[in-house]
Write a protein that holds these residues in place. Sequence first.
Motif: not given
Length: 299
Positions: A196-216
């Motif tokens: 979903a992050s990639e489909s919205l144009g998110g980069t790997t850095w944005q995925y880890w800092t804004r999605v996976a990182g806060p969750l983990l």
Amino acid sequence: MAETLEATPQRVASRPRLRGAALLGTVPFFAYVAIFLIIPTLVVLIGAFTGDGGHGFTLDNVSALGDEYILAAFGRSFLLSAVSALIGAFSGALLAYAVSTAKPEGALRRAVTAAAGVLAQFGGVTLAFAFLATIGLSGFVTVWLHDHAGLDIFANGVWLFEMPGLILVYTYFQIPLMVIVFLPALDGIRPQWREASESLGGTTWQYWTRVAGPLLAPAFLGSALLLFANAFSAYATAAALVSQGSPIVPLQIRGALTSEVVLGQANVGKAMALGMVVIVAVVMSLYTLLQKRTAKWLG
């Protein structure tokens, strides 16, 4: 219909029996908790406020915790636990992530998790001997480097018995423990979130800092706290390595309970143990709160 009505009272009567049998099955667990947790804690608590000879209430033992040598021991224990926990947390998290990318039922994942389960419990005399035989003053790596490469990296074997050596040895069992406790959190991250992050144009850095990182983050911090408590309460490995002196609190407690030079310090040792119990209880309470937060997001 009559048979059903006749059987109903029997079923109702059997429920207390089943509950009684279930409660009976918990007796070994509660007996274990009472013998190895509750009773020792009560002994420490009572002894910490008991005067010499076991008579009378006193605060002298607790007041002794403010002595310089005891505060220094607590400081070194904090340093040892914090540094080994941080190194173990970051290194173990990276290893756990690598394992999480493997096939769930693959041989690699099973081998790593099995090895982590064994190495996380590897300590005491065996672990101390392993390091002494490997990188000690006469360890085979030390001798090999000296004879074949002309390097004397580990020639000064004294460092292994001091704080740098303790940190290295403690990190050995901290990393596999982090793999065990952090891997379930990584498994809780769903691949659909990255898609979903990639489909919205998110980069790997944005995925880890804004999605996976806060969750983990709660799981990572909770695991790091668990590693801190694990190192803070460890005794056998340090006792096997450090035969003289008491750089950390568990060894100070050993000296207070077994010293033949300074007598009458047994209850001071129990006061130090009480201080450790309080610190570990606070750390584990924070760990429980973080685990609940992790379960809320990744459950």
